[in-house]
Design a protein around this motif. Structure first.
Motif, PDB file in Angstrom:
ATOM      1  N   VAL A 223       0.445  -1.490  -0.206  1.00  0.00           N
ATOM      2  CA  VAL A 223       0.305  -0.239  -0.389  1.00  0.00           C
ATOM      3  C   VAL A 223       1.078   1.600   0.439  1.00  0.00           C
ATOM      4  CG1 VAL A 223      -1.883   1.040   1.349  1.00  0.00           C
ATOM      5  CG2 VAL A 223      -2.026  -1.508   0.965  1.00  0.00           C
ATOM      6  N   LYS A 224       1.611   1.323   0.740  1.00  0.00           N
ATOM      7  CA  LYS A 224       2.863   2.593   0.319  1.00  0.00           C
ATOM      8  C   LYS A 224       3.222   2.861  -0.564  1.00  0.00           C
ATOM      9  CE  LYS A 224       4.918   1.615   5.514  1.00  0.00           C
ATOM     10  NZ  LYS A 224       5.513   1.325   6.456  1.00  0.00           N
ATOM     11  N   ASN A 225       3.839   1.799  -1.463  1.00  0.00           N
ATOM     12  CA  ASN A 225       4.074   1.777  -2.911  1.00  0.00           C
ATOM     13  C   ASN A 225       2.861   1.935  -3.686  1.00  0.00           C
ATOM     14  OD1 ASN A 225       7.343   1.283  -2.983  1.00  0.00           O
ATOM     15  ND2 ASN A 225       6.349   0.326  -1.093  1.00  0.00           N
ATOM     16  N   ASP A 226       1.923   2.215  -3.234  1.00  0.00           N
ATOM     17  CA  ASP A 226       0.710   2.760  -3.947  1.00  0.00           C
ATOM     18  C   ASP A 226      -0.040   1.716  -5.204  1.00  0.00           C
ATOM     19  OD1 ASP A 226      -1.481   4.670  -4.756  1.00  0.00           O
ATOM     20  OD2 ASP A 226      -0.698   5.810  -6.281  1.00  0.00           O
ATOM     21  N   LEU A 227      -0.037   0.239  -4.708  1.00  0.00           N
ATOM     22  CA  LEU A 227      -0.242  -0.494  -5.043  1.00  0.00           C
ATOM     23  C   LEU A 227      -1.277  -1.441  -5.532  1.00  0.00           C
ATOM     24  CD1 LEU A 227       2.895  -2.384  -4.780  1.00  0.00           C
ATOM     25  CD2 LEU A 227       1.814  -1.851  -7.222  1.00  0.00           C
ATOM     26  N   GLY A 228      -2.123  -0.379  -4.312  1.00  0.00           N
ATOM     27  CA  GLY A 228      -3.848  -0.733  -3.666  1.00  0.00           C
ATOM     28  C   GLY A 228      -3.885  -0.522  -2.475  1.00  0.00           C
ATOM     29  N   ILE A 229      -5.147  -0.506  -2.157  1.00  0.00           N
ATOM     30  CA  ILE A 229      -5.722  -0.006  -1.369  1.00  0.00           C
ATOM     31  C   ILE A 229      -5.332  -1.611  -0.119  1.00  0.00           C
ATOM     32  CG2 ILE A 229      -7.128   1.650  -1.463  1.00  0.00           C
ATOM     33  CD1 ILE A 229      -9.413  -0.031  -1.664  1.00  0.00           C
ATOM     34  N   ALA A 230      -6.185  -1.007   1.201  1.00  0.00           N
ATOM     35  CA  ALA A 230      -6.105  -3.074   2.116  1.00  0.00           C
ATOM     36  C   ALA A 230      -6.741  -2.188   3.907  1.00  0.00           C
ATOM     37  CB  ALA A 230      -4.971  -3.273   2.443  1.00  0.00           C
ATOM     38  N   ILE A 231      -7.631  -3.074   4.293  1.00  0.00           N
ATOM     39  CA  ILE A 231      -8.427  -2.981   5.685  1.00  0.00           C
ATOM     40  C   ILE A 231      -7.380  -3.841   6.231  1.00  0.00           C
ATOM     41  CG2 ILE A 231     -10.457  -3.062   7.359  1.00  0.00           C
ATOM     42  CD1 ILE A 231     -12.146  -3.571   3.859  1.00  0.00           C
ATOM     43  N   VAL A 232      -6.592  -2.751   6.902  1.00  0.00           N
ATOM     44  CA  VAL A 232      -6.132  -3.517   8.769  1.00  0.00           C
ATOM     45  C   VAL A 232      -6.257  -2.724  10.036  1.00  0.00           C
ATOM     46  CG1 VAL A 232      -3.677  -3.337   7.102  1.00  0.00           C
ATOM     47  CG2 VAL A 232      -4.383  -1.302   9.065  1.00  0.00           C
ATOM     48  N   PRO A 233      -5.869  -3.860  10.528  1.00  0.00           N
ATOM     49  CA  PRO A 233      -6.762  -2.709  12.288  1.00  0.00           C
ATOM     50  C   PRO A 233      -6.065  -1.945  12.536  1.00  0.00           C
ATOM     51  CG  PRO A 233      -4.803  -5.142  12.242  1.00  0.00           C
ATOM     52  CD  PRO A 233      -5.766  -4.796  11.208  1.00  0.00           C
ATOM     53  N   GLN A 234      -6.022  -1.021  13.575  1.00  0.00           N
ATOM     54  CA  GLN A 234      -5.014   0.300  13.695  1.00  0.00           C
ATOM     55  C   GLN A 234      -4.223   0.069  14.990  1.00  0.00           C
ATOM     56  OE1 GLN A 234      -8.025   2.491  16.456  1.00  0.00           O
ATOM     57  NE2 GLN A 234      -7.353   4.544  15.441  1.00  0.00           N
ATOM     58  N   ILE A 235      -4.060  -1.258  15.495  1.00  0.00           N
ATOM     59  CA  ILE A 235      -2.738  -1.800  15.878  1.00  0.00           C
ATOM     60  C   ILE A 235      -1.294  -1.147  15.125  1.00  0.00           C
ATOM     61  CG2 ILE A 235      -2.640  -4.106  15.837  1.00  0.00           C
ATOM     62  CD1 ILE A 235      -2.371  -4.720  18.687  1.00  0.00           C
ATOM     63  N   CYS A 236      -1.484  -1.980  13.894  1.00  0.00           N
ATOM     64  CA  CYS A 236      -0.096  -2.290  13.253  1.00  0.00           C
ATOM     65  C   CYS A 236      -0.413  -0.514  12.425  1.00  0.00           C
ATOM     66  CB  CYS A 236      -0.482  -2.962  12.069  1.00  0.00           C
ATOM     67  SG  CYS A 236      -1.735  -2.207  11.054  1.00  0.00           S
ATOM     68  N   LEU A 237      -0.743   1.145  13.053  1.00  0.00           N
ATOM     69  CA  LEU A 237      -0.654   1.505  11.604  1.00  0.00           C
ATOM     70  C   LEU A 237       0.105   3.062  12.607  1.00  0.00           C
ATOM     71  CD1 LEU A 237      -3.826   2.564  10.559  1.00  0.00           C
ATOM     72  CD2 LEU A 237      -2.120   1.487   9.478  1.00  0.00           C
ATOM     73  N   GLN A 238       0.776   3.128  12.290  1.00  0.00           N
ATOM     74  CA  GLN A 238       2.188   4.149  12.641  1.00  0.00           C
ATOM     75  C   GLN A 238       2.172   6.022  11.884  1.00  0.00           C
ATOM     76  OE1 GLN A 238       3.625   3.347  15.865  1.00  0.00           O
ATOM     77  NE2 GLN A 238       3.010   1.219  15.365  1.00  0.00           N
ATOM     78  N   PRO A 239       2.450   6.817  12.683  1.00  0.00           N
ATOM     79  CA  PRO A 239       2.747   8.136  12.335  1.00  0.00           C
ATOM     80  C   PRO A 239       3.599   8.199  10.535  1.00  0.00           C
ATOM     81  CG  PRO A 239       2.624   8.388  13.975  1.00  0.00           C
ATOM     82  CD  PRO A 239       2.694   6.814  13.957  1.00  0.00           C
ATOM     83  N   SER A 240       4.271   6.966  10.930  1.00  0.00           N
ATOM     84  CA  SER A 240       5.938   7.371  10.057  1.00  0.00           C
ATOM     85  C   SER A 240       5.478   6.398   9.103  1.00  0.00           C
ATOM     86  CB  SER A 240       6.994   6.721  10.639  1.00  0.00           C
ATOM     87  OG  SER A 240       6.824   5.534  10.925  1.00  0.00           O
ATOM     88  N   ASP A 241       4.299   5.737   8.947  1.00  0.00           N
ATOM     89  CA  ASP A 241       3.220   4.919   7.766  1.00  0.00           C
ATOM     90  C   ASP A 241       3.428   6.142   6.819  1.00  0.00           C
ATOM     91  OD1 ASP A 241       4.112   2.515   9.077  1.00  0.00           O
ATOM     92  OD2 ASP A 241       2.200   2.319   9.990  1.00  0.00           O
ATOM     93  N   ASN A 242       3.089   7.262   6.985  1.00  0.00           N
ATOM     94  CA  ASN A 242       2.425   8.533   5.230  1.00  0.00           C
ATOM     95  C   ASN A 242       1.508   7.990   4.635  1.00  0.00           C
ATOM     96  OD1 ASN A 242       4.465  10.276   5.993  1.00  0.00           O
ATOM     97  ND2 ASN A 242       5.828   9.379   5.371  1.00  0.00           N
ATOM     98  N   LEU A 243       0.284   7.022   5.745  1.00  0.00           N
ATOM     99  CA  LEU A 243      -0.370   6.562   4.455  1.00  0.00           C
ATOM    100  C   LEU A 243      -1.908   7.902   4.625  1.00  0.00           C
ATOM    101  CD1 LEU A 243      -0.439   3.191   5.408  1.00  0.00           C
ATOM    102  CD2 LEU A 243       0.146   3.985   2.691  1.00  0.00           C
ATOM    103  N   GLN A 244      -2.561   7.081   3.575  1.00  0.00           N
ATOM    104  CA  GLN A 244      -3.651   7.816   4.534  1.00  0.00           C
ATOM    105  C   GLN A 244      -4.527   6.713   5.041  1.00  0.00           C
ATOM    106  OE1 GLN A 244      -5.860  10.789   3.464  1.00  0.00           O
ATOM    107  NE2 GLN A 244      -2.822  11.493   2.181  1.00  0.00           N
ATOM    108  N   ILE A 245      -5.837   7.296   6.005  1.00  0.00           N
ATOM    109  CA  ILE A 245      -6.157   6.525   7.068  1.00  0.00           C
ATOM    110  C   ILE A 245      -7.936   6.806   6.986  1.00  0.00           C
ATOM    111  CG2 ILE A 245      -6.150   5.714   9.679  1.00  0.00           C
ATOM    112  CD1 ILE A 245      -3.039   5.846   9.677  1.00  0.00           C
TER     113      ILE A 245
END
Length: 287
Positions: A223-245
């Motif tokens: 997803v970070k490399n703009d290959l698609g979207i995904a649904i994930v639990p919030q626990i795995c997300l960090q500010p440094s990911d720089n993703l649209q949430i």
């Protein structure tokens, strides 16, 4: 037979290969083979036979595996109880933990607990939540940290809850999701069901799945490399990911939550290590 024999039989049954079993036991192959031959002589029967790439256990061997497993558990319970009779909090805490929680939350919890109780050691098993439930049912672990809603007839307490989120590299319109490339990842049945329930609540057509990955972290990198979207639990997300949430909610506006539970059998409460860990968790819910 003694504890070393029980452990050798158990490891050999798990590996079905003398070479791999000897590596796990930290002994040479000849030493393991010698120990197994002595056991066969002691019981007067063959315990296993060779097949291509490994071994298989005979009926008598399988009976000895079950006996070894039972004796290992009894010995561990005896050791736990003997340590528990002493005043200080010490011993080995055996915990089964869902993989994602183990990766993102557990290290901080164990660090702070071990600082407070330095004489407690940890034996940690990680895996799918269904695997952790099996470990609990077999008394292999004293405590289980399980993600998702599963039937459990022992004690349980809500440990953590988080929202389910859709992630993407760029801003998107939620109504367009069925047309966007979707990235799947291997996960437990509880999370799959939660994602599917939300999707069917929102859309009448299936997602456009264009990629399958083996791990959540791999999916996130895609997803970070703009290959698609995904649904994930919030626990795995960090500010440094720089993703649209985008935090998910049902049509009625109710957020989609993923729950994490602390589970254990009442008998485990006889152990001071277990009691102190449960108290510590309850007192530090923000960890």
């Amino acid at each position: 037979m003694d504890e070393k024999d029980w452990n050798a039989i158990r490891i050999l049954f798990q590996e079905k290969n003398i070479s791999r079993a000897s590596e796990r036991l930290y002994i040479s192959q000849p030493a393991l083979t010698y120990r197994l031959k002595n056991l066969e002589q002691e019981f007067g029967t063959r315990l296993f036979f060779k097949i291509k790439g490994g071994i298989e256990f005979t009926t008598e061997g399988l009976h000895l595996v079950a006996y070894s497993e039972e004796m290992i558990k009894k010995l561990q319970i005896t050791k736990d109880n003997m340590i528990n009779l002493q005043n200080e909090v010490r011993g080995t805490l055996r915990i089964g933990v869902s993989s994602n929680f183990a990766q993102y939350k557990l290290p901080k919890i164990l660090k702070q607990f071990s600082t407070k109780f330095p004489n407690v050691q940890f034996n940690i098993n990680t895996g799918w939540s269904t695997d952790i439930l099996n470990l609990l049912n077999s008394a292999t672990v004293q405590l289980g940290i399980v993600r998702g809603n599963y039937e459990w007839y022992g004690k349980k307490a809500l440990l953590h809850k988080e929202k389910l989120c859709l992630i993407s590299k760029k801003e998107i319109e939620m109504m367009n999701l069925p047309k966007l490339p979707f990235i799947n990842y291997k996960t437990d049945s509880s999370l799959k069901a939660l994602i599917n329930d939300w999707w069917h609540d929102k859309f009448n057509e299936p997602p456009f799945i264009m990629m399958e990955t083996d791990r959540l972290e791999t999916c996130k990198e895609m997803v970070k490399n703009d290959l698609g979207i995904a649904i994930v639990p919030q626990i795995c997300l960090q500010p440094s990911d720089n993703l649209q949430i985008y935090e998910l909610s049902y049509k009625d506006g109710e957020p989609v939550y993923r729950y994490t539970w602390l589970m254990y059998n009442e008998d485990s409460l006889k152990l001071s290590t277990v009691n102190h860990f449960i108290d510590f968790i309850n007192e530090n819910t923000d960890l």
